[in-house]
Design a protein around this motif. Sequence first.
Motif, PDB file in Angstrom:
ATOM      1  N   GLY A 213       0.836  -1.196   0.000  1.00 32.34           N
ATOM      2  CA  GLY A 213       0.000   0.000   0.000  1.00 32.34           C
ATOM      3  C   GLY A 213       0.867   1.240   0.000  1.00 32.34           C
ATOM      4  N   GLU A 214       0.209   2.366  -0.282  1.00 31.30           N
ATOM      5  CA  GLU A 214       0.960   3.623  -0.317  1.00 31.30           C
ATOM      6  C   GLU A 214       0.989   4.248   1.073  1.00 31.30           C
ATOM      7  N   PHE A 215       2.172   4.621   1.506  1.00 33.76           N
ATOM      8  CA  PHE A 215       2.357   5.279   2.814  1.00 33.76           C
ATOM      9  C   PHE A 215       1.870   6.725   2.645  1.00 33.76           C
ATOM     10  N   MET A 216       0.650   6.976   3.143  1.00 31.37           N
ATOM     11  CA  MET A 216       0.004   8.283   2.912  1.00 31.37           C
ATOM     12  C   MET A 216       0.446   9.333   3.925  1.00 31.37           C
ATOM     13  N   ASP A 217       0.510   8.898   5.188  1.00 29.84           N
ATOM     14  CA  ASP A 217       0.758   9.894   6.244  1.00 29.84           C
ATOM     15  C   ASP A 217       0.972   9.144   7.566  1.00 29.84           C
ATOM     16  N   LEU A 218       1.349   9.924   8.544  1.00 24.65           N
ATOM     17  CA  LEU A 218       1.405   9.432   9.921  1.00 24.65           C
ATOM     18  C   LEU A 218       0.186  10.067  10.604  1.00 24.65           C
ATOM     19  N   SER A 219      -0.609   9.265  11.298  1.00 23.89           N
ATOM     20  CA  SER A 219      -1.805   9.837  11.939  1.00 23.89           C
ATOM     21  C   SER A 219      -1.365  10.754  13.092  1.00 23.89           C
ATOM     22  N   PRO A 220      -2.266  11.597  13.601  1.00 24.70           N
ATOM     23  CA  PRO A 220      -1.898  12.463  14.727  1.00 24.70           C
ATOM     24  C   PRO A 220      -1.464  11.684  15.967  1.00 24.70           C
ATOM     25  N   GLU A 221      -1.759  10.376  15.997  1.00 20.06           N
ATOM     26  CA  GLU A 221      -1.352   9.553  17.152  1.00 20.06           C
ATOM     27  C   GLU A 221      -0.092   8.743  16.865  1.00 20.06           C
ATOM     28  N   GLY A 222       0.344   8.690  15.607  1.00 18.61           N
ATOM     29  CA  GLY A 222       1.551   7.925  15.283  1.00 18.61           C
ATOM     30  C   GLY A 222       1.288   6.659  14.487  1.00 18.61           C
ATOM     31  N   ALA A 223       0.024   6.438  14.073  1.00 19.74           N
ATOM     32  CA  ALA A 223      -0.275   5.243  13.274  1.00 19.74           C
ATOM     33  C   ALA A 223       0.168   5.454  11.824  1.00 19.74           C
ATOM     34  N   LEU A 224       0.534   4.343  11.187  1.00 20.06           N
ATOM     35  CA  LEU A 224       0.899   4.375   9.764  1.00 20.06           C
ATOM     36  C   LEU A 224      -0.397   4.353   8.950  1.00 20.06           C
ATOM     37  N   LEU A 225      -0.585   5.335   8.085  1.00 13.37           N
ATOM     38  CA  LEU A 225      -1.790   5.376   7.246  1.00 13.37           C
ATOM     39  C   LEU A 225      -1.401   4.876   5.862  1.00 13.37           C
ATOM     40  N   LEU A 226      -1.949   3.729   5.518  1.00 15.45           N
ATOM     41  CA  LEU A 226      -1.555   3.025   4.303  1.00 15.45           C
ATOM     42  C   LEU A 226      -2.763   2.862   3.389  1.00 15.45           C
ATOM     43  N   LYS A 227      -2.655   3.350   2.147  1.00 17.00           N
ATOM     44  CA  LYS A 227      -3.782   3.209   1.199  1.00 17.00           C
ATOM     45  C   LYS A 227      -3.585   1.930   0.390  1.00 17.00           C
ATOM     46  N   ASN A 228      -4.552   1.011   0.493  1.00 18.13           N
ATOM     47  CA  ASN A 228      -4.400  -0.250  -0.227  1.00 18.13           C
ATOM     48  C   ASN A 228      -4.873  -0.125  -1.679  1.00 18.13           C
ATOM     49  N   GLU A 229      -4.782  -1.239  -2.446  1.00 19.98           N
ATOM     50  CA  GLU A 229      -5.074  -1.172  -3.885  1.00 19.98           C
ATOM     51  C   GLU A 229      -6.518  -0.787  -4.168  1.00 19.98           C
ATOM     52  N   GLU A 230      -7.433  -1.050  -3.230  1.00 23.45           N
ATOM     53  CA  GLU A 230      -8.851  -0.644  -3.422  1.00 23.45           C
ATOM     54  C   GLU A 230      -9.071   0.815  -3.042  1.00 23.45           C
ATOM     55  N   GLY A 231      -8.058   1.467  -2.550  1.00 24.89           N
ATOM     56  CA  GLY A 231      -8.195   2.885  -2.182  1.00 24.89           C
ATOM     57  C   GLY A 231      -8.609   3.098  -0.742  1.00 24.89           C
ATOM     58  N   THR A 232      -8.736   2.010   0.008  1.00 28.97           N
ATOM     59  CA  THR A 232      -9.104   2.139   1.431  1.00 28.97           C
ATOM     60  C   THR A 232      -7.864   2.483   2.250  1.00 28.97           C
ATOM     61  N   ILE A 233      -8.038   3.401   3.203  1.00 28.41           N
ATOM     62  CA  ILE A 233      -6.900   3.755   4.053  1.00 28.41           C
ATOM     63  C   ILE A 233      -6.946   2.931   5.329  1.00 28.41           C
ATOM     64  N   GLN A 234      -5.867   2.178   5.539  1.00 27.56           N
ATOM     65  CA  GLN A 234      -5.747   1.375   6.758  1.00 27.56           C
ATOM     66  C   GLN A 234      -4.914   2.154   7.766  1.00 27.56           C
ATOM     67  N   ARG A 235      -5.315   2.006   9.021  1.00 26.78           N
ATOM     68  CA  ARG A 235      -4.607   2.701  10.100  1.00 26.78           C
ATOM     69  C   ARG A 235      -3.892   1.643  10.931  1.00 26.78           C
ATOM     70  N   LEU A 236      -2.570   1.607  10.841  1.00 29.59           N
ATOM     71  CA  LEU A 236      -1.826   0.515  11.472  1.00 29.59           C
ATOM     72  C   LEU A 236      -1.003   1.030  12.650  1.00 29.59           C
ATOM     73  N   MET A 237      -1.233   0.436  13.810  1.00 25.80           N
ATOM     74  CA  MET A 237      -0.446   0.824  14.987  1.00 25.80           C
ATOM     75  C   MET A 237       0.720  -0.142  15.182  1.00 25.80           C
ATOM     76  N   SER A 238       0.577  -1.348  14.638  1.00 29.31           N
ATOM     77  CA  SER A 238       1.638  -2.332  14.804  1.00 29.31           C
ATOM     78  C   SER A 238       1.808  -3.101  13.501  1.00 29.31           C
ATOM     79  N   ALA A 239       2.942  -2.972  12.891  1.00 31.47           N
ATOM     80  CA  ALA A 239       3.227  -3.646  11.618  1.00 31.47           C
ATOM     81  C   ALA A 239       4.719  -3.509  11.378  1.00 31.47           C
ATOM     82  N   GLU A 240       5.182  -4.135  10.318  1.00 35.91           N
ATOM     83  CA  GLU A 240       6.605  -3.985  10.004  1.00 35.91           C
ATOM     84  C   GLU A 240       6.758  -3.677   8.526  1.00 35.91           C
ATOM     85  N   ILE A 241       7.487  -2.628   8.221  1.00 33.08           N
ATOM     86  CA  ILE A 241       7.761  -2.310   6.815  1.00 33.08           C
ATOM     87  C   ILE A 241       8.917  -3.188   6.372  1.00 33.08           C
ATOM     88  N   LEU A 242       8.730  -3.856   5.229  1.00 29.48           N
ATOM     89  CA  LEU A 242       9.797  -4.770   4.759  1.00 29.48           C
ATOM     90  C   LEU A 242      10.878  -3.996   4.026  1.00 29.48           C
TER      91      LEU A 242
END
Length: 242
Positions: A213-242
């Motif tokens: 997904g595309e790394f869109m932004d960091l949320s105001p709390e520190g979550a990774l905001l990732l836009k997936n192929e369908e265009g949905t933005i996921q808010r991830l607090m725990s994940a690992e970037i490869l």
Amino acid sequence: MLHFILHDYPVVGSTNDEAKTLLAQGAGEGTIVCAQRQTAGRGRRGRQWMSPEGNLYLSLILTPRCLLSQASQLSFVIAVAVGQAILPFLTSPHLLSYKWPNDILVEKKKVAGILIETESQGGQLADACVVGIGLNLALVPPNMPYPVTALGDHSSSAVLKEMIFPALLDHLKEAYQLWTDKGFAPIREQWLQRAHGLGQTLAITVGNREYRGEFMDLSPEGALLLKNEEGTIQRLMSAEIL
Ligand code: BTN
């Protein structure tokens, strides 16, 4: 304002474990454990942190009295402080970047990692955090599953621990004060200026699942905001970037 009390050892298992022992014995905020080398250095996700003599290993006790959910913001506070401390040693400031959530990169290779272990008596407050920092000054750990480097390889001269340690303490004090006084917003801004992969498509893992997904932004709390192929933005607090 943080006041540091330094415990310096030639060798320990893990400075985080040593700091936890001191915490249990009543040590307070600002207690620092550092060691020339570790025999059981730990990274995130139960990984080993190779800790031969020549690199920097330290753990700091903090008692931020924040919500448990806010304690993860400390990763960014510490990353910004480590970044500021190493910046003057780099041949170019453009080499430095921050990888979500808590890696410091030089020329896209990991130079430092942060391990935060939070203690809570139950309830919603973080009572104490042990913040571990491993910084490769001279030695590049071999056979790592990701690109790694050492600060000395990007500096015009060797970087000794005595040279960087006082600057690191100053920047830790300053960044922590900024966070406690003004909240996460100014730290987030500083971190975003050097965010690795921002606006790019990233491969990440969440548990056993791999996403892109595309790394869109960091949320105001520190979550990774990732836009997936369908265009949905996921808010991830725990994940690992490869
Ligand atoms: C990571 O990137 O996985 C975090 C690495 C943290 C390593 C440091 S070295 C000092 C402190 N003591 C430990 O055992 N781990 C942290």
